[in-house]
Design a protein around this motif. Structure first.
Motif, PDB file in Angstrom:
ATOM      1  N   GLU A  51       0.834  -1.184   0.000  1.00 47.69           N
ATOM      2  CA  GLU A  51       0.000   0.000   0.000  1.00 47.69           C
ATOM      3  C   GLU A  51       0.884   1.255   0.000  1.00 47.69           C
ATOM      4  O   GLU A  51       2.083   1.190   0.249  1.00 47.69           O
ATOM      5  N   LYS A  52       0.275   2.405  -0.284  1.00 47.11           N
ATOM      6  CA  LYS A  52       1.005   3.656  -0.395  1.00 47.11           C
ATOM      7  C   LYS A  52       1.774   3.991   0.873  1.00 47.11           C
ATOM      8  O   LYS A  52       2.941   4.375   0.851  1.00 47.11           O
ATOM      9  N   GLU A  53       1.059   3.814   2.033  1.00 53.58           N
ATOM     10  CA  GLU A  53       1.694   4.162   3.296  1.00 53.58           C
ATOM     11  C   GLU A  53       2.911   3.313   3.578  1.00 53.58           C
ATOM     12  O   GLU A  53       3.949   3.777   4.049  1.00 53.58           O
ATOM     13  N   LEU A  56       5.780   4.335   1.261  1.00 56.42           N
ATOM     14  CA  LEU A  56       6.429   5.557   1.727  1.00 56.42           C
ATOM     15  C   LEU A  56       7.302   5.282   2.941  1.00 56.42           C
ATOM     16  O   LEU A  56       8.379   5.863   3.108  1.00 56.42           O
TER      17      LEU A  56
END
Length: 639
Positions: A51-53, A56
């Protein structure tokens, strides 16, 4: 009612047009909303990744951060290095140059014709305009595409000078009429050639109506009163013929100025009326279609405003014992007003330069310090060609150092964007054939026809005509360089084109035409006339028209130079100005010269090389007064 489960609950919609579909929610046993646990992917389904989180969070780790910085730095440094390399190449590598735009008068060879001696069409013993027209093909065939005519205006026949102009807008009747002139001009232009007329602004004949009006004693307030220079008390000024510059007029009871013959009173060019009259003359001929003017005796146009006496000359080494040479003539020659007048006329001729450029030429007496201001003064344009007559007085053999100085002094002192010229013969100088031997003349012609500048040849130079012996004739002025053109081995040398002259020619024929004439010379491939044609043909190659000039080997015997331009054939011109054989290595004398070259042209006087021969530039041998032109293909300069 809500249905609770471990996965989700769905609320139904009573009206699809009123309510939006609610997102699914998950609650725990305490009626609190919680995240739905990730669904276990079915066996064989694709992995959808982080996922994006999470992505990152991982990318923020020091390892990945440093890796990104390193990659970006490498790219930036690469681009910077490429930029520096490109800039360095642009600055260091030789730039591509644009060829200078040349006008017709820069590309062409000028052929100077003394009209009364060139060709007589009607048998009256005087050359005329029809005679000139009948030989235009001869002029063009030797490579000259501009014809410059001696004065053709109505003049006073009582004086031995065609500068005694009576009417500047009328053709001298012994030369023809205006229809003959217009026919000649049309024939010149049909052949792609150009025509230049003499312009004599310094003086007129004393029989000119202007002078008659100016010297009328009963009306000293008439409009012509100040057309000429008058004084009650003469100065010490001397004419070029070594007599006083002042003659008394019994009609006006004053003295008028004449820097030449007494029958040639000087115009007062400070008068606005005189200036307007002279401009009217220029406009008259420009409207006829002439391509330019040769301004004669231009340095004499203005005199000291206060008519102050001349000072004694400081030249103690002069061998000239005439009274004229006794003074320095700063009051009567080369005054600054001359440059202003030339600039004014330059502006006038440019008004007529719509379809083709009209030019101004002017003769200049003195050294280069007198010549160069003629091209422009105080940022104002002057003449297109300030005639280079420096070489005309030479009679002794001028060796390599002398020729080098003659060429390089002119080219180095020439103002920016101005054009040189090389006067080979003129109607007021001993003929080329009377000053030098043929071998030297061939060497000299090769030198001046292939350097930058416009060559100006005098009729008869193509067959090496010599001065005519007129010592037994009662001529008032020297005319030996104005002998009859030698066309063929017939009566009077073919001067009378219609056959034999019905009247004796105005100058005696000395019989040299029997062994030296155009018709016989042109049959010989080794003749000077064909050699000159080869030179003018080579001169029209683009390299010679726009290329740079650089000296190569120059010493006590050899004068050589290179003509080159980016992308064009390169040429090396070598002339041995000594009487002894000379061998030199030219390959190392200039960076662009190639070892292997091809012979293009030789002076033809027993040179051991022939056109199209291969030649090694590391060792070229030339006999006395021999010359050669060699060429090579353009080779780009390496960094």
């Amino acid at each position: 009612m809500s249905i609770y489960s471990g996965r989700s609950s769905t609320r139904s919609k009573p009206d699809a047009d009123t309510f939006e579909k609610e997102e699914q929610s998950t609650y725990d046993d305490n009626y609190g909303a919680v995240e739905e646990p990730p669904e276990t992917p079915a066996l064989g389904s694709p992995f959808r990744g982080m996922e994006k989180e999470e992505l990152l969070r991982h990318s923020s780790k020091p390892f990945w951060w440093r890796l990104r910085v390193m990659c970006i730095s490498v790219v930036l440094l690469g681009w910077l290095a490429l930029l520096i390399t490109v800039v360095a190449l642009v600055l260091i590598y030789p730039r591509c140059r644009d060829q200078d735009m040349r006008s017709w008068w820069q590309n062409e060879t000028i052929y100077r014709v003394y009209v009364p001696s060139f060709s007589d069409s009607d048998g009256d013993g005087i050359g005329d305009l029809k005679g000139v027209e009948s030989h235009l093909d001869h002029i063009r065939n030797i490579g000259a595409h501009t014809v410059s005519l001696s004065p053709i205006y109505k003049f006073d026949h009582d004086v031995d000078s065609d500068f005694n102009i009576i009417d500047h807008m009328t053709i001298e009747k012994s030369y023809g009429n205006m229809s003959d002139f217009e026919s000649l001009l049309k024939a010149v232009h049909e052949r792609g050639m150009h025509l230049v007329l003499d312009f004599i602004p310094n003086h007129t004949s004393d029989k000119h109506q202007w002078f008659i009006n100016s010297s009328t004693s009963s009306d000293r307030d008439n409009d012509y009163r100040n057309f000429y220079l008058w004084t009650d008390i003469p100065t010490n000024w001397r004419s070029v013929y070594d007599n006083s510059s002042w003659t008394n007029s019994s009609q006006r009871n004053q003295n008028y100025l004449h820097q030449f013959l007494p029958s040639q009173p000087d115009l007062n060019l400070r008068s606005s009326q005189v200036q307007e009259k002279l401009e009217d003359i220029l406009r008259f001929w420009l409207s006829k279609g002439v391509d330019g003017f040769y301004i004669r005796n231009s340095g004499y146009m203005f005199e000291d405003y206060d008519l102050r006496d001349e000072k004694k000359s400081g030249d103690t080494n002069s061998t000239d014992t005439t009274e004229y040479s006794y003074y320095d003539h700063i009051m009567t020659y080369g005054l600054p007003e001359v440059y202003d007048m030339l600039s004014r006329w330059r502006t006038l001729v440019e008004e007529y330069s719509n379809t083709t450029e009209r030019i101004l030429m002017a003769d200049v007496r003195g050294g280069l310090d007198k010549v160069m201001p003629y091209y422009g003064h105080y940022d104002r344009d002057g003449v297109h060609i300030a005639l280079n007559e420096v070489f005309l007085p030479e009679h002794d053999i001028c060796g390599a150092p002398c020729v080098r100085k003659y060429i390089t002094d002119w080219l180095s002192q020439l103002p920016d964007h101005q054009w040189a010229n090389w006067v080979i013969g003129a109607d007021d100088s001993d003929r080329l054939g009377s000053r030098f031997n043929e071998s030297y003349i061939r060497a000299f012609l090769m030198t001046v026809l292939l350097v930058p500048g416009t060559p100006i040849i005098y009729y008869g130079d193509e067959i090496l005509m010599t001065n005519t012996d007129i010592s037994s004739e009662p001529w008032e002025r020297e005319q030996s360089m104005r002998g009859l053109m030698q066309w063929e081995n017939t009566t009077d040398g073919g001067f009378c084109s219609a056959g034999s002259c019905t009247k004796p020619p105005w100058l005696p024929s000395d019989g040299k035409f029997r062994t030296n004439n155009v018709k016989d010379n042109i049959k010989s491939a080794e003749s000077v006339i064909n050699y000159l044609r080869n030179l003018t043909t080579l001169r029209r190659e683009l390299t010679f028209l726009v290329g740079e000039f650089t000296t190569a080997i120059t010493d006590d015997s050899i004068f050589s130079y290179v003509r080159e331009f980016d992308g064009l054939t390169g040429y090396l011109v070598i002339i041995n100005f000594s009487h002894e054989e000379q061998t030199r290595d030219y390959y190392t004398s200039h960076g662009s010269i190639e070892k292997a070259a091809t012979v293009e042209l030789t002076t033809g006087n027993d040179v051991s090389y022939y056109p199209e021969d291969d030649i090694d530039t590391r060792s070229i041998t030339l006999g006395g007064y021999q010359g050669i032109v060699v060429s090579w293909d353009y080779v780009a300069k390496e960094l």
